[in-house]
Write a protein that holds these residues in place. Structure first.
Motif, PDB file in Angstrom:
ATOM      1  N   LYS A  95       0.558  -1.208  -0.029  1.00  0.00           N
ATOM      2  CA  LYS A  95      -0.187  -0.402   0.013  1.00  0.00           C
ATOM      3  C   LYS A  95       0.945   1.363  -0.476  1.00  0.00           C
ATOM      4  CE  LYS A  95      -3.910   2.964   2.727  1.00  0.00           C
ATOM      5  NZ  LYS A  95      -4.635   2.565   3.840  1.00  0.00           N
ATOM      6  N   LEU A  96       0.969   2.256  -0.812  1.00  0.00           N
ATOM      7  CA  LEU A  96       1.598   3.316  -0.989  1.00  0.00           C
ATOM      8  C   LEU A  96       1.257   4.451   0.227  1.00  0.00           C
ATOM      9  CD1 LEU A  96       2.960   5.393  -2.913  1.00  0.00           C
ATOM     10  CD2 LEU A  96       0.859   6.486  -3.567  1.00  0.00           C
ATOM     11  N   VAL A  97       1.975   4.215   1.550  1.00  0.00           N
ATOM     12  CA  VAL A  97       1.712   5.295   2.005  1.00  0.00           C
ATOM     13  C   VAL A  97       2.702   6.438   2.231  1.00  0.00           C
ATOM     14  CG1 VAL A  97       1.073   3.032   3.894  1.00  0.00           C
ATOM     15  CG2 VAL A  97       4.112   3.679   3.389  1.00  0.00           C
ATOM     16  N   GLY A  98       3.616   6.542   1.440  1.00  0.00           N
ATOM     17  CA  GLY A  98       4.029   8.051   1.858  1.00  0.00           C
ATOM     18  C   GLY A  98       5.144   8.135   0.196  1.00  0.00           C
ATOM     19  N   GLY A  99       5.290   9.401   0.003  1.00  0.00           N
ATOM     20  CA  GLY A  99       6.257   9.822  -1.343  1.00  0.00           C
ATOM     21  C   GLY A  99       6.172  11.283  -1.573  1.00  0.00           C
ATOM     22  N   LEU A 100       7.317  11.169  -2.538  1.00  0.00           N
ATOM     23  CA  LEU A 100       7.283  13.009  -2.815  1.00  0.00           C
ATOM     24  C   LEU A 100       7.247  12.290  -4.652  1.00  0.00           C
ATOM     25  CD1 LEU A 100      10.650  12.704  -4.063  1.00  0.00           C
ATOM     26  CD2 LEU A 100      11.001  12.896  -1.195  1.00  0.00           C
ATOM     27  N   TYR A 101       7.492  14.453  -4.835  1.00  0.00           N
ATOM     28  CA  TYR A 101       7.830  14.012  -6.284  1.00  0.00           C
ATOM     29  C   TYR A 101       8.028  15.606  -6.499  1.00  0.00           C
ATOM     30  CZ  TYR A 101       3.854  17.828  -6.856  1.00  0.00           C
ATOM     31  OH  TYR A 101       3.166  18.825  -6.988  1.00  0.00           O
ATOM     32  N   GLY A 102       9.196  15.922  -7.837  1.00  0.00           N
ATOM     33  CA  GLY A 102       9.700  16.895  -8.200  1.00  0.00           C
ATOM     34  C   GLY A 102      10.138  16.793  -9.491  1.00  0.00           C
ATOM     35  N   VAL A 103      10.872  18.040  -9.888  1.00  0.00           N
ATOM     36  CA  VAL A 103      11.812  17.966 -11.498  1.00  0.00           C
ATOM     37  C   VAL A 103      13.344  18.128 -11.572  1.00  0.00           C
ATOM     38  CG1 VAL A 103      11.127  19.098 -13.579  1.00  0.00           C
ATOM     39  CG2 VAL A 103       9.627  19.290 -12.158  1.00  0.00           C
ATOM     40  N   ALA A 104      13.553  17.506 -12.536  1.00  0.00           N
ATOM     41  CA  ALA A 104      15.295  17.101 -12.592  1.00  0.00           C
ATOM     42  C   ALA A 104      15.331  17.595 -13.835  1.00  0.00           C
ATOM     43  CB  ALA A 104      15.202  15.505 -12.836  1.00  0.00           C
ATOM     44  N   LEU A 105      15.701  18.460 -13.895  1.00  0.00           N
ATOM     45  CA  LEU A 105      17.233  19.650 -14.890  1.00  0.00           C
ATOM     46  C   LEU A 105      18.301  19.704 -14.863  1.00  0.00           C
ATOM     47  CD1 LEU A 105      14.381  22.350 -15.591  1.00  0.00           C
ATOM     48  CD2 LEU A 105      14.505  19.795 -16.951  1.00  0.00           C
ATOM     49  N   LEU A 171      22.709  23.689 -13.558  1.00  0.00           N
ATOM     50  CA  LEU A 171      21.846  23.357 -14.866  1.00  0.00           C
ATOM     51  C   LEU A 171      23.451  23.026 -16.495  1.00  0.00           C
ATOM     52  CD1 LEU A 171      19.047  25.877 -14.893  1.00  0.00           C
ATOM     53  CD2 LEU A 171      18.460  23.402 -14.317  1.00  0.00           C
ATOM     54  N   SER A 172      24.316  23.338 -15.684  1.00  0.00           N
ATOM     55  CA  SER A 172      25.487  23.443 -16.970  1.00  0.00           C
ATOM     56  C   SER A 172      26.155  21.465 -17.211  1.00  0.00           C
ATOM     57  CB  SER A 172      26.620  23.817 -16.209  1.00  0.00           C
ATOM     58  OG  SER A 172      27.509  23.836 -15.440  1.00  0.00           O
ATOM     59  N   HIS A 173      25.553  20.777 -16.253  1.00  0.00           N
ATOM     60  CA  HIS A 173      26.192  19.257 -16.361  1.00  0.00           C
ATOM     61  C   HIS A 173      24.975  18.169 -16.086  1.00  0.00           C
ATOM     62  CE1 HIS A 173      26.299  19.379 -12.051  1.00  0.00           C
ATOM     63  NE2 HIS A 173      25.522  18.470 -12.573  1.00  0.00           N
ATOM     64  N   TYR A 174      25.562  17.131 -16.800  1.00  0.00           N
ATOM     65  CA  TYR A 174      24.374  16.374 -17.181  1.00  0.00           C
ATOM     66  C   TYR A 174      24.213  15.459 -15.605  1.00  0.00           C
ATOM     67  CZ  TYR A 174      22.070  12.008 -18.851  1.00  0.00           C
ATOM     68  OH  TYR A 174      21.389  10.247 -18.476  1.00  0.00           O
ATOM     69  N   SER A 175      23.831  14.664 -15.731  1.00  0.00           N
ATOM     70  CA  SER A 175      23.063  13.839 -14.936  1.00  0.00           C
ATOM     71  C   SER A 175      21.983  12.723 -15.108  1.00  0.00           C
ATOM     72  CB  SER A 175      22.867  14.799 -13.203  1.00  0.00           C
ATOM     73  OG  SER A 175      22.970  15.532 -12.409  1.00  0.00           O
ATOM     74  N   HIS A 176      22.013  11.735 -13.984  1.00  0.00           N
ATOM     75  CA  HIS A 176      20.956  10.683 -14.843  1.00  0.00           C
ATOM     76  C   HIS A 176      20.145  10.441 -13.443  1.00  0.00           C
ATOM     77  CE1 HIS A 176      24.043   8.564 -13.396  1.00  0.00           C
ATOM     78  NE2 HIS A 176      23.277   7.248 -13.127  1.00  0.00           N
ATOM     79  N   TRP A 177      19.106  10.616 -13.972  1.00  0.00           N
ATOM     80  CA  TRP A 177      17.774  10.425 -12.958  1.00  0.00           C
ATOM     81  C   TRP A 177      18.442   8.229 -12.891  1.00  0.00           C
ATOM     82  CZ3 TRP A 177      14.474  11.548  -9.180  1.00  0.00           C
ATOM     83  CH2 TRP A 177      13.943  10.950  -7.828  1.00  0.00           C
ATOM     84  N   PRO A 178      18.122   7.711 -11.281  1.00  0.00           N
ATOM     85  CA  PRO A 178      18.705   6.843 -11.051  1.00  0.00           C
ATOM     86  C   PRO A 178      17.669   5.142 -11.481  1.00  0.00           C
ATOM     87  CG  PRO A 178      19.352   7.762  -9.208  1.00  0.00           C
ATOM     88  CD  PRO A 178      18.567   8.716 -10.247  1.00  0.00           C
ATOM     89  N   ASP A 179      17.897   3.991 -11.898  1.00  0.00           N
ATOM     90  CA  ASP A 179      16.686   3.364 -13.053  1.00  0.00           C
ATOM     91  C   ASP A 179      16.716   2.447 -11.549  1.00  0.00           C
ATOM     92  OD1 ASP A 179      18.607   3.928 -15.482  1.00  0.00           O
ATOM     93  OD2 ASP A 179      20.179   2.015 -15.208  1.00  0.00           O
ATOM     94  N   SER A 180      16.591   2.905 -10.244  1.00  0.00           N
ATOM     95  CA  SER A 180      16.463   1.870  -9.569  1.00  0.00           C
ATOM     96  C   SER A 180      16.764   2.410  -8.023  1.00  0.00           C
ATOM     97  CB  SER A 180      16.444   0.600  -9.525  1.00  0.00           C
ATOM     98  OG  SER A 180      15.744  -0.218  -7.801  1.00  0.00           O
ATOM     99  N   PHE A 181      15.135   2.877  -7.169  1.00  0.00           N
ATOM    100  CA  PHE A 181      15.488   2.829  -5.899  1.00  0.00           C
ATOM    101  C   PHE A 181      15.081   2.218  -4.270  1.00  0.00           C
ATOM    102  CE2 PHE A 181      15.250   7.023  -7.735  1.00  0.00           C
ATOM    103  CZ  PHE A 181      15.755   7.380  -6.840  1.00  0.00           C
ATOM    104  N   SER A 182      15.881   0.558  -5.090  1.00  0.00           N
ATOM    105  CA  SER A 182      15.913  -0.186  -4.105  1.00  0.00           C
ATOM    106  C   SER A 182      17.152   0.024  -3.360  1.00  0.00           C
ATOM    107  CB  SER A 182      15.691  -1.665  -4.536  1.00  0.00           C
ATOM    108  OG  SER A 182      17.254  -2.327  -4.878  1.00  0.00           O
ATOM    109  N   LEU A 183      16.838  -0.951  -2.150  1.00  0.00           N
ATOM    110  CA  LEU A 183      18.085  -1.041  -0.499  1.00  0.00           C
ATOM    111  C   LEU A 183      19.330  -1.382  -1.952  1.00  0.00           C
ATOM    112  CD1 LEU A 183      16.095  -2.433   2.193  1.00  0.00           C
ATOM    113  CD2 LEU A 183      16.936   0.159   1.831  1.00  0.00           C
TER     114      LEU A 183
END
Length: 198
Positions: A95-105, A171-183
């Motif tokens: 069951k979804l009990v928590g979380g957050l959201y935002g924008v990556a640039l 903003l001048s450099h590239y980053s990547h959103w991780p493929d997984s947020f598992s332990l």
């Protein structure tokens, strides 16, 4: 932000001081890190973006209205579909009990909102977010405002000028959103976060 949930208006806010969470000096208590590493919660990303947004916008005690309007939700969902907006979800027994959201640039992540329906759920999401951003090479976590709650994690208030300098660099450099947020995927970075307060 919208002035109210049922408003179609969108207002621009540019505070003179900005809340920033340091990725290299994030404060997490030993008790919280035991919870994070104990496996009590399952953490994922980008599996329930709209559900997270709706939970963040839902009325709560002391906050009967919200700046997250129906129009804004639609715009953020479009950003999510384009790969810019992301969510971190925390579940307990499925069951979804928590979380957050935002924008990556670039190398910046702009945290928008979080929610918790179970003790420590949103904190677990935040710790995983920090670990994931560190792993992905991000350099700026914009928290918008420094609140008493975020101050516990090391949130600092900086001037608008200093913020703009840090933002331009991020903003001048590239980053990547991780493929997984598992332990398993974030284990090394999660241990590094824990070491800050060891």
């Amino acid at each position: 932000m919208a002035p109210a949930r049922d408003s179609d208006a969108i207002e621009w806010y540019s505070p003179q001081h900005r809340g920033v969470l340091p990725l290299d000096d994030f404060h997490a208590s030993r008790k919280l890190m035991r919870t994070v590493l104990g496996g009590r919660f399952e953490v994922s990303a980008d599996t329930s973006f709209c559900e997270v947004m709706n939970a963040c916008a839902a009325p709560a005690h002391g906050r009967e209205d919200t700046w997250i309007s129906t129009r804004l939700t639609g715009l953020y969902v479009a950003l999510h579909d384009m790969g810019y907006a992301h969510s971190v979800e925390v579940r307990h027994d499925g069951k979804l009990v928590g979380g957050l959201y935002g924008v990556a640039l670039g190398g910046a992540f702009f945290g928008e909102s979080m929610f918790s329906h179970m003790t420590d759920a949103s904190k677990v999401a935040l710790v995983h977010l920090v670990a994931g951003l560190r792993q992905g090479g991000f350099s700026l976590l914009d928290a918008q405002y420094r609140t008493d709650h975020l101050a516990r994690f090391g949130c600092r208030e900086i001037s608008a000028g200093a913020y703009h300098d840090r933002l331009a660099e991020a903003l001048s450099h590239y980053s990547h959103w991780p493929d997984s947020f598992s332990l398993d995927a974030l284990g090394e970075e999660l241990r590094a976060v824990r070491a800050v307060r060891a």
